[in-house]
Design a protein around this motif. Structure first.
Motif, PDB file in Angstrom:
ATOM      1  N   ALA A 191      73.804  51.086  30.150  1.00  0.00           N
ATOM      2  CA  ALA A 191      72.585  50.291  30.280  1.00  0.00           C
ATOM      3  C   ALA A 191      72.997  48.837  30.420  1.00  0.00           C
ATOM      4  O   ALA A 191      73.729  48.315  29.579  1.00  0.00           O
ATOM      5  N   GLU A 192      72.542  48.186  31.474  1.00  0.00           N
ATOM      6  CA  GLU A 192      72.885  46.788  31.695  1.00  0.00           C
ATOM      7  C   GLU A 192      71.753  45.901  31.193  1.00  0.00           C
ATOM      8  O   GLU A 192      70.595  46.085  31.557  1.00  0.00           O
ATOM      9  N   ILE A 193      72.134  44.946  30.335  1.00  0.00           N
ATOM     10  CA  ILE A 193      71.187  43.951  29.830  1.00  0.00           C
ATOM     11  C   ILE A 193      71.893  42.591  29.826  1.00  0.00           C
ATOM     12  O   ILE A 193      73.105  42.522  30.042  1.00  0.00           O
ATOM     13  N   LYS A 194      71.143  41.539  29.569  1.00  0.00           N
ATOM     14  CA  LYS A 194      71.746  40.214  29.415  1.00  0.00           C
ATOM     15  C   LYS A 194      71.965  39.951  27.931  1.00  0.00           C
ATOM     16  O   LYS A 194      71.069  40.167  27.119  1.00  0.00           O
ATOM     17  N   ILE A 195      73.179  39.516  27.605  1.00  0.00           N
ATOM     18  CA  ILE A 195      73.519  39.112  26.243  1.00  0.00           C
ATOM     19  C   ILE A 195      74.119  37.718  26.349  1.00  0.00           C
ATOM     20  O   ILE A 195      75.102  37.523  27.068  1.00  0.00           O
ATOM     21  N   ASP A 196      73.516  36.769  25.656  1.00  0.00           N
ATOM     22  CA  ASP A 196      73.968  35.373  25.707  1.00  0.00           C
ATOM     23  C   ASP A 196      74.068  34.871  27.153  1.00  0.00           C
ATOM     24  O   ASP A 196      75.029  34.194  27.516  1.00  0.00           O
ATOM     25  N   GLY A 197      73.114  35.259  27.983  1.00  0.00           N
ATOM     26  CA  GLY A 197      73.066  34.798  29.360  1.00  0.00           C
ATOM     27  C   GLY A 197      74.004  35.505  30.321  1.00  0.00           C
ATOM     28  O   GLY A 197      74.070  35.158  31.493  1.00  0.00           O
ATOM     29  N   LYS A 198      74.758  36.498  29.826  1.00  0.00           N
ATOM     30  CA  LYS A 198      75.704  37.216  30.689  1.00  0.00           C
ATOM     31  C   LYS A 198      75.277  38.667  30.835  1.00  0.00           C
ATOM     32  O   LYS A 198      74.832  39.295  29.869  1.00  0.00           O
ATOM     33  N   ASN A 199      75.436  39.198  32.061  1.00  0.00           N
ATOM     34  CA  ASN A 199      75.185  40.622  32.260  1.00  0.00           C
ATOM     35  C   ASN A 199      76.218  41.410  31.476  1.00  0.00           C
ATOM     36  O   ASN A 199      77.415  41.119  31.558  1.00  0.00           O
TER      37      ASN A 199
END
Length: 145
Positions: free
Chosen positions: A119-127
């Motif tokens: 699952a791809e999400i953004k964490i701290d502005g990074k994919n």
């Protein structure tokens, strides 16, 4: 204006040459292995550090298959809908990243038929890709760009 058009044509030609060069660099044993499993399938090849990646569509869904230099398939990744993720993976995402929107999801099957989900999400502005085992238990985060 003529210079702009000329530069645009040169840029497009350069990209086209680079893409066809990459395809030529894929060993015949690799392209034949792909064609045997996915006959009559349109494919784009990427050369990676440890092998080759075929990008194609299966039943209208984005897919990729990774091969080593000897034509052995290492893994297949197929786009799935968010609802196809195991419920425990969805629960993990909702609990640990409640404000993050899932951008992409995929089912990965390796050469031993072991299934993982991504699952791809953004964490701290990074994919970032979160990986889960076949039952939906969290495995690890792979930071992207």
């Amino acid at each position: 204006m003529k210079n702009v058009i000329l530069l645009a044509v040169m840029a497009i030609s350069t990209v086209g040459c680079a893409q066809s060069k990459e395809k030529k660099d894929v060993p015949k044993v690799v392209t034949e292995a792909f064609a045997k499993e996915y006959p009559n399938t349109k494919v784009d090849w990427d050369i990676e550090d440890d092998g080759f990646e075929a990008e194609f569509k299966i039943n209208g869904k984005d897919a990729s298959a990774d091969y080593d230099k000897n034509g052995n398939k290492l893994a297949t990744e197929v786009e799935v809908s968010e609802s196809e993720l195991p419920s425990s993976a969805l629960s993990y995402l909702k609990t640990n990243y409640p404000k993050s929107k899932i951008k992409e999801t995929a089912k990965i099957t390796d050469s031993k038929n072991v299934v993982t989900y991504e699952a791809e999400i953004k964490i701290d502005g990074k994919n970032s890709d979160l990986l889960f085992d076949g039952n939906g238990s969290f495995l690890k985060i792979v930071q992207g760009d």
